[in-house]
Motif scaffolding. Sequence first.
Motif, PDB file in Angstrom:
ATOM      1  N   ARG A   1     106.775  39.647 -23.826  1.00 51.97           N
ATOM      2  CA  ARG A   1     107.200  40.883 -24.218  1.00 51.97           C
ATOM      3  C   ARG A   1     109.105  41.092 -24.434  1.00 51.97           C
ATOM      4  NH1 ARG A   1     104.939  43.129 -19.030  1.00 51.97           N
ATOM      5  NH2 ARG A   1     103.444  41.605 -18.339  1.00 51.97           N
ATOM      6  N   VAL A   2     108.961  41.944 -25.079  1.00 50.41           N
ATOM      7  CA  VAL A   2     110.179  42.820 -25.693  1.00 50.41           C
ATOM      8  C   VAL A   2     110.189  43.506 -26.025  1.00 50.41           C
ATOM      9  CG1 VAL A   2     109.209  41.524 -27.937  1.00 50.41           C
ATOM     10  CG2 VAL A   2     111.354  41.078 -27.495  1.00 50.41           C
ATOM     11  N   ASP A   3     111.458  43.889 -26.392  1.00 51.33           N
ATOM     12  CA  ASP A   3     111.547  45.755 -26.216  1.00 51.33           C
ATOM     13  C   ASP A   3     111.395  45.481 -28.110  1.00 51.33           C
ATOM     14  OD1 ASP A   3     113.718  43.945 -28.106  1.00 51.33           O
ATOM     15  OD2 ASP A   3     115.395  45.645 -27.686  1.00 51.33           O
ATOM     16  N   PHE A   4     110.532  46.726 -28.640  1.00 49.43           N
ATOM     17  CA  PHE A   4     110.658  46.802 -30.812  1.00 49.43           C
ATOM     18  C   PHE A   4     110.132  48.440 -29.958  1.00 49.43           C
ATOM     19  CE2 PHE A   4     107.504  47.309 -33.880  1.00 49.43           C
ATOM     20  CZ  PHE A   4     108.581  46.991 -34.666  1.00 49.43           C
ATOM     21  N   PRO A   5     110.795  48.446 -30.961  1.00 43.91           N
ATOM     22  CA  PRO A   5     111.716  48.776 -32.256  1.00 43.91           C
ATOM     23  C   PRO A   5     112.573  48.446 -31.159  1.00 43.91           C
ATOM     24  CG  PRO A   5     111.002  50.984 -32.622  1.00 43.91           C
ATOM     25  CD  PRO A   5     110.379  50.350 -31.419  1.00 43.91           C
ATOM     26  N   MET A   6     113.474  47.724 -32.030  1.00 38.60           N
ATOM     27  CA  MET A   6     114.855  46.831 -31.144  1.00 38.60           C
ATOM     28  C   MET A   6     115.987  48.269 -30.132  1.00 38.60           C
ATOM     29  SD  MET A   6     118.147  45.001 -32.536  1.00 38.60           S
ATOM     30  CE  MET A   6     119.062  43.764 -31.358  1.00 38.60           C
ATOM     31  N   GLY A   7     115.778  47.802 -28.865  1.00 36.31           N
ATOM     32  CA  GLY A   7     117.062  48.522 -28.123  1.00 36.31           C
ATOM     33  C   GLY A   7     115.403  49.832 -27.693  1.00 36.31           C
TER      34      GLY A   7
ATOM     35  N   TYR B   1     100.879  49.677 -35.410  1.00 33.77           N
ATOM     36  CA  TYR B   1     101.528  49.001 -35.984  1.00 33.77           C
ATOM     37  C   TYR B   1     100.295  48.163 -36.582  1.00 33.77           C
ATOM     38  CZ  TYR B   1     105.800  50.326 -33.908  1.00 33.77           C
ATOM     39  OH  TYR B   1     107.364  51.073 -32.937  1.00 33.77           O
ATOM     40  N   GLY B   2      99.556  48.107 -36.329  1.00 34.03           N
ATOM     41  CA  GLY B   2      98.430  47.258 -36.938  1.00 34.03           C
ATOM     42  C   GLY B   2      97.683  47.284 -37.686  1.00 34.03           C
ATOM     43  N   PRO B   3      97.112  46.391 -38.898  1.00 34.51           N
ATOM     44  CA  PRO B   3      95.497  45.589 -37.744  1.00 34.51           C
ATOM     45  C   PRO B   3      96.979  44.503 -37.795  1.00 34.51           C
ATOM     46  CG  PRO B   3      95.754  44.900 -39.992  1.00 34.51           C
ATOM     47  CD  PRO B   3      96.337  45.783 -40.158  1.00 34.51           C
ATOM     48  N   ALA B   4      97.947  43.713 -37.249  1.00 37.07           N
ATOM     49  CA  ALA B   4      98.983  42.783 -37.104  1.00 37.07           C
ATOM     50  C   ALA B   4     100.396  43.068 -37.954  1.00 37.07           C
ATOM     51  CB  ALA B   4      98.169  41.563 -37.556  1.00 37.07           C
ATOM     52  N   LEU B   5     101.351  42.879 -36.498  1.00 34.45           N
ATOM     53  CA  LEU B   5     102.495  42.989 -35.570  1.00 34.45           C
ATOM     54  C   LEU B   5     103.338  41.481 -35.624  1.00 34.45           C
ATOM     55  CD1 LEU B   5     104.927  44.327 -35.516  1.00 34.45           C
ATOM     56  CD2 LEU B   5     104.128  44.948 -33.546  1.00 34.45           C
ATOM     57  N   LEU B   6     104.076  40.820 -36.700  1.00 35.05           N
ATOM     58  CA  LEU B   6     104.753  40.023 -36.397  1.00 35.05           C
ATOM     59  C   LEU B   6     105.886  40.123 -35.151  1.00 35.05           C
ATOM     60  CD1 LEU B   6     105.809  38.254 -39.727  1.00 35.05           C
ATOM     61  CD2 LEU B   6     104.162  37.642 -38.638  1.00 35.05           C
ATOM     62  N   VAL B   7     105.951  39.793 -34.559  1.00 34.98           N
ATOM     63  CA  VAL B   7     106.014  39.649 -33.488  1.00 34.98           C
ATOM     64  C   VAL B   7     107.512  38.563 -32.824  1.00 34.98           C
ATOM     65  CG1 VAL B   7     106.879  39.832 -30.859  1.00 34.98           C
ATOM     66  CG2 VAL B   7     104.873  41.450 -31.987  1.00 34.98           C
TER      67      VAL B   7
ATOM     68  N   ASP C   1     114.238  43.634 -38.989  1.00 38.92           N
ATOM     69  CA  ASP C   1     113.882  42.888 -40.362  1.00 38.92           C
ATOM     70  C   ASP C   1     112.699  42.152 -40.607  1.00 38.92           C
ATOM     71  OD1 ASP C   1     116.376  44.639 -40.755  1.00 38.92           O
ATOM     72  OD2 ASP C   1     117.571  43.123 -41.740  1.00 38.92           O
ATOM     73  N   ASP C   2     112.713  41.246 -40.071  1.00 39.77           N
ATOM     74  CA  ASP C   2     111.270  40.221 -40.179  1.00 39.77           C
ATOM     75  C   ASP C   2     110.395  40.651 -39.243  1.00 39.77           C
ATOM     76  OD1 ASP C   2     112.984  39.038 -41.594  1.00 39.77           O
ATOM     77  OD2 ASP C   2     114.101  37.424 -39.918  1.00 39.77           O
ATOM     78  N   TRP C   3     110.090  41.815 -38.740  1.00 36.13           N
ATOM     79  CA  TRP C   3     109.357  42.053 -37.479  1.00 36.13           C
ATOM     80  C   TRP C   3     108.313  43.188 -38.607  1.00 36.13           C
ATOM     81  CZ3 TRP C   3     109.386  42.526 -32.029  1.00 36.13           C
ATOM     82  CH2 TRP C   3     110.071  41.722 -31.278  1.00 36.13           C
ATOM     83  N   VAL C   4     108.034  42.291 -39.117  1.00 32.83           N
ATOM     84  CA  VAL C   4     106.665  43.079 -40.068  1.00 32.83           C
ATOM     85  C   VAL C   4     105.485  43.958 -39.345  1.00 32.83           C
ATOM     86  CG1 VAL C   4     105.257  43.271 -42.218  1.00 32.83           C
ATOM     87  CG2 VAL C   4     107.731  41.813 -41.988  1.00 32.83           C
ATOM     88  N   TRP C   5     105.191  45.451 -39.099  1.00 33.24           N
ATOM     89  CA  TRP C   5     104.225  45.367 -39.278  1.00 33.24           C
ATOM     90  C   TRP C   5     103.420  46.121 -39.685  1.00 33.24           C
ATOM     91  CZ3 TRP C   5     103.644  50.701 -39.854  1.00 33.24           C
ATOM     92  CH2 TRP C   5     104.792  51.426 -41.152  1.00 33.24           C
ATOM     93  N   GLY C   6     101.478  46.073 -39.822  1.00 27.29           N
ATOM     94  CA  GLY C   6     100.751  46.653 -40.567  1.00 27.29           C
ATOM     95  C   GLY C   6     100.862  45.625 -41.828  1.00 27.29           C
ATOM     96  N   VAL C   7     100.747  44.459 -41.177  1.00 24.29           N
ATOM     97  CA  VAL C   7     100.366  42.607 -42.371  1.00 24.29           C
ATOM     98  C   VAL C   7      99.101  42.977 -42.562  1.00 24.29           C
ATOM     99  CG1 VAL C   7     100.851  41.260 -42.415  1.00 24.29           C
ATOM    100  CG2 VAL C   7     102.218  41.946 -40.549  1.00 24.29           C
ATOM    101  N   PHE C   8      98.633  43.097 -43.883  1.00 21.29           N
ATOM    102  CA  PHE C   8      97.318  42.593 -44.235  1.00 21.29           C
ATOM    103  C   PHE C   8      97.160  41.451 -45.199  1.00 21.29           C
ATOM    104  CE2 PHE C   8      98.766  45.113 -47.876  1.00 21.29           C
ATOM    105  CZ  PHE C   8      98.543  45.141 -48.382  1.00 21.29           C
TER     106      PHE C   8
END
Length: 189
Positions: free
Chosen positions: A82-88, A151-157, A172-179
């Motif tokens: 459970r976290v804020d994303f995008p930040m804030g 944000y799919g298919p995957a997102l670094l959280v 910056d390290d929260w890459v979304w759309g990771v394939f």
Amino acid sequence: MIRTVVILLWAGVLAACSPATGGGRDAPTGAVLTLYGDIETVDRGPSQAALEPLFFAYGIEFGSACVFSTASLASLDQHEIRVDFPMGGDERRFSGPLLRDVLAIAGPQGTHLTVTALDGYQRTIPLEQVMAHDVILAIRADGEWLGIGGYGPALLVWPRGTDPDLAGQTDDDWVWGVFAIESVTPDET
């Protein structure tokens, strides 16, 4: 222009195969994540420019790789952050396997991971940093499958809300759309 067309075609194919909502629906079964580079475990052959235009558009070439479907990612132990994303922004509930559990299957031998998103964004992250924190490869947000166009298919959280070492971490390290994720050891020259 060609890059935009390739992205739209790829997104259309994946979206057609993906459920619109996560509700009670099963996970999509086609490959959505490819790990390649310096890895131990492989289950597919080389990239093919004629059949895989997204790889070609981003200069991704490999002789072999390890692939995952959303269903195979969902079959691994699931974790929730459970976290804020995008930040804030609003706090959301992201879930998926720990990235280190996904990596354990492929057996990366490099010192870094280059993570590539559908929009072409790439981020190279030290493997040691991923292994030191409970980073998840989210495939769901608030119980819904992460889809193409979101944000799919995957997102670094990253657990920046509960891990003191990550307090104040930017997106910056929260890459979304990771394939695609490549195991690499960058030159230090």
